[in-house]
Design a protein around this motif. Sequence first.
Motif, PDB file in Angstrom:
ATOM      1  N   LYS A  43       0.951  -1.351  -0.402  1.00  0.00           N
ATOM      2  CA  LYS A  43       0.475   0.068  -0.305  1.00  0.00           C
ATOM      3  C   LYS A  43       0.873   1.228   0.117  1.00  0.00           C
ATOM      4  O   LYS A  43       1.816   1.575   0.354  1.00  0.00           O
ATOM      5  N   CYS A  44       1.077   2.216  -1.127  1.00  0.00           N
ATOM      6  CA  CYS A  44       1.563   2.931  -1.071  1.00  0.00           C
ATOM      7  C   CYS A  44       1.144   4.307   0.082  1.00  0.00           C
ATOM      8  O   CYS A  44       0.359   5.162   0.303  1.00  0.00           O
ATOM      9  N   LYS A  45       2.497   4.640   0.417  1.00  0.00           N
ATOM     10  CA  LYS A  45       2.064   5.399   2.059  1.00  0.00           C
ATOM     11  C   LYS A  45       1.641   7.015   1.132  1.00  0.00           C
ATOM     12  O   LYS A  45       1.559   8.083   2.227  1.00  0.00           O
ATOM     13  N   GLY A  46       1.998   7.484   0.088  1.00  0.00           N
ATOM     14  CA  GLY A  46       1.517   8.305   0.221  1.00  0.00           C
ATOM     15  C   GLY A  46       0.497   9.051  -0.385  1.00  0.00           C
ATOM     16  O   GLY A  46      -0.243   9.264  -0.117  1.00  0.00           O
ATOM     17  N   CYS A  47      -0.500   7.988  -1.346  1.00  0.00           N
ATOM     18  CA  CYS A  47      -1.290   8.142  -1.604  1.00  0.00           C
ATOM     19  C   CYS A  47      -2.688   7.040  -1.691  1.00  0.00           C
ATOM     20  O   CYS A  47      -3.956   7.266  -2.078  1.00  0.00           O
ATOM     21  N   GLY A  48      -2.145   5.464  -1.395  1.00  0.00           N
ATOM     22  CA  GLY A  48      -2.994   4.740  -0.544  1.00  0.00           C
ATOM     23  C   GLY A  48      -3.085   3.642  -1.563  1.00  0.00           C
ATOM     24  O   GLY A  48      -3.732   2.804  -1.327  1.00  0.00           O
ATOM     25  N   THR A  62       8.797   2.707  -6.595  1.00  0.00           N
ATOM     26  CA  THR A  62       8.464   4.792  -6.706  1.00  0.00           C
ATOM     27  C   THR A  62       6.715   4.348  -6.890  1.00  0.00           C
ATOM     28  O   THR A  62       6.377   3.432  -7.754  1.00  0.00           O
ATOM     29  N   CYS A  63       6.154   4.937  -6.117  1.00  0.00           N
ATOM     30  CA  CYS A  63       4.778   5.275  -6.436  1.00  0.00           C
ATOM     31  C   CYS A  63       4.513   5.493  -7.767  1.00  0.00           C
ATOM     32  O   CYS A  63       4.276   6.869  -8.176  1.00  0.00           O
ATOM     33  N   PRO A  64       3.988   5.120  -9.195  1.00  0.00           N
ATOM     34  CA  PRO A  64       3.571   5.457 -10.241  1.00  0.00           C
ATOM     35  C   PRO A  64       2.579   6.298 -10.386  1.00  0.00           C
ATOM     36  O   PRO A  64       2.259   7.042 -11.104  1.00  0.00           O
ATOM     37  N   HIS A  65       1.462   6.780  -9.174  1.00  0.00           N
ATOM     38  CA  HIS A  65       0.891   7.232  -9.086  1.00  0.00           C
ATOM     39  C   HIS A  65       1.017   8.823  -8.562  1.00  0.00           C
ATOM     40  O   HIS A  65       0.833   9.985  -8.986  1.00  0.00           O
ATOM     41  N   CYS A  66       1.638   8.359  -7.048  1.00  0.00           N
ATOM     42  CA  CYS A  66       1.967   9.754  -6.443  1.00  0.00           C
ATOM     43  C   CYS A  66       3.239   9.808  -6.694  1.00  0.00           C
ATOM     44  O   CYS A  66       4.242  11.187  -5.866  1.00  0.00           O
ATOM     45  N   ASN A  67       3.800   9.786  -7.286  1.00  0.00           N
ATOM     46  CA  ASN A  67       5.843   9.196  -6.843  1.00  0.00           C
ATOM     47  C   ASN A  67       5.894   8.616  -5.908  1.00  0.00           C
ATOM     48  O   ASN A  67       7.628  10.027  -5.192  1.00  0.00           O
ATOM     49  N   TYR A  68       5.299   8.944  -4.286  1.00  0.00           N
ATOM     50  CA  TYR A  68       6.516   8.308  -3.260  1.00  0.00           C
ATOM     51  C   TYR A  68       7.445   7.734  -3.390  1.00  0.00           C
ATOM     52  O   TYR A  68       7.268   6.642  -4.312  1.00  0.00           O
ATOM     53  N   HIS A  69       8.617   7.609  -2.893  1.00  0.00           N
ATOM     54  CA  HIS A  69       9.614   6.805  -3.342  1.00  0.00           C
ATOM     55  C   HIS A  69       9.665   5.781  -1.998  1.00  0.00           C
ATOM     56  O   HIS A  69       9.809   6.274  -0.774  1.00  0.00           O
TER      57      HIS A  69
HETATM   58 ZN   LIG Z   1       1.478   7.148  -4.160  1.00  0.00          ZN
END
Ligand SMILES: [Zn+2]
Lengths: 304, 318
Positions: A43-48, A62-69
Amino acid sequence: MLKDLFYKKRHRYATVAQTNRRPRPEIPDEVPPRDVPKGLVEKCKGCGALLMARELQKHAYTCPHCNYHFPIGGPERLEMLLDEGSFEEFDAALSSEDPLGFPGYREKVEKAQQATNLAEGVVTGAGRIDGQALVVGVMDSRFIMGSMGSAVGEKLTRAMEAALARQCPMVLFTASGGARMQEGILSLMQMAKTSAAVNRMHEAGILYVSVITHPTTGGVSASFASVGDIILAEPGALFGFAGRRVIEQTIRQKLPDDFQTAEFMLQHGMIDKVVHRKQMRDTLATILRIHAARGWQDAGATGV
Amino acid sequence: MPGQLEFERPIEELTKKLDEVRAFMRQHGIDLSQEVARLEAELEQVRARVYGELTPWQRVQIARQPGRPTTLDYIRGLCSEFIELHGDRNFRDDPAVIGGIGLADGRPVTVIGTQKGRDTKENVYRNFGMAHPEGYRKALRLMKQAEKFGRPVVLFIDTAGAYPGMSAEERGQSEAIARNLLEMAGLRVPTVSFVTGEGGSGGALGLGLTDRIYVLEYAWYSVIAPESAAAILWKDSTQGPRAAELMRIGARDLVELGVADGMIREPVGGAQKNPQEMVARVAEQALSALRELAQKPLEQLLAERYDKYRQMGIYSES
Ligand SMILES: [Zn+2]
């Protein structure tokens, strides 16, 4: 008048009290380590967003949706950074002692070793990027918050000395809560030791690039991380001296959400460039290429 | 036409007429090629007359035209690869000054310059190319970095001046410029600067104490902007044109006064009429200066730099 006096008194009291209980900022405090992805679905910590492991790997974690690394370990980092098969590790067996006989420290180190399969919180060695030789170090935030004790300091210093001996650039990925409190003043002195080695590199004209990854704080940010000839950072990486909670308690104000992020520090003049993990290898390759290019001496004078 | 200046109106009118005749010819299939040729010849004459007799003030106006190449354009022209670097490692990254490292003709350079915006929004972000102390300190950091790695520095100057504001004073605008002059005088690598538009006083010099200085044909470089000079001398800022006449701020004057090493010709009507051509000419001059300076032993380079500035000034002694 009375009110004023009272206020002043209170104020002074508050200041003293804060000084007394101000945590030493070089000691890792409240920066939560991010979990390294290990399951099938993360689960992405940036956008869920839910991300498949394969998808994550494809996007360099990295998250392809919000770029969370997502945080990554040293071995993963080196794999995506260096030319295949070019890595030659230094000092793989070098590890910590327990100089103060600090309760629970040996167990803590052993646990970290088991969890990470690493002897200590930094991997160092020589390798190539796009055919260009360099010495590289990668700190690992999973290893007791990437904190720097004698072993980490020694490995980093040896790596810098190797860059000097080989006359090749040094690239260092930092991730650390700061100095390792279980080694007391000796861990503080690793800041001095590594800085002396950075100075040697500087005097010898060796290129030193530091790359800030999440989180880089305390004693590491207050030593070698902040004095690269060029300082790159991953998006969103926390980069600062004192922790958010300490500062908020001290100044009694809420800090902005982006406080101490790479982007914030870029605006404040502390970072050269924020680089997405996917572009990191290419960016470093270009920097190395520019520094390896032959000079102007033989360019030949044409016009006067 | 956007960015058209008053004195360019005759050119504009003729151009419009020519376009109309051409369109008419196309629409109605009538051969008016003789008339077109006559108008074209006339246009050339008018152009030559207008741009051949520019007053110093008209040159100042051209130097301020939007659409002239900016530092980023010159960098693109000079460097095949370029990485912009940010920050003074002290307070803030100043968007009015940009700098970085790159390869020019395959060889390493550090490039630094003031940066004006292309539109109002960008100009607000860039503070109209007027640097704060942190801009000069970023520049200095990058120059010292260039010195460490032995690569020459190319600087592009186009600024009305260092930012005259409270924030700039609090952070030591004077010290920042002074420090750059001091350090640039002794920088142990070749340095080349270009005044590409406005060379506003200390704000320009703070990036311009270099081995070579080239000024674009319509650029100006002065101790003070002509309007400001007029405001101080005659308490009337509308007398800028008069000040521009008197102060010898144009490229030819600067060469004659020994301040500039050369003037770079602009395309007819100014750099903004043909930015690509202008960028190419500047890049060519930069490369030739870098090649030439690289031949000099370091001690000679520094001695010549000292002499260059040592000789500036005209005085008598009896
Ligand atoms: Zn994300």
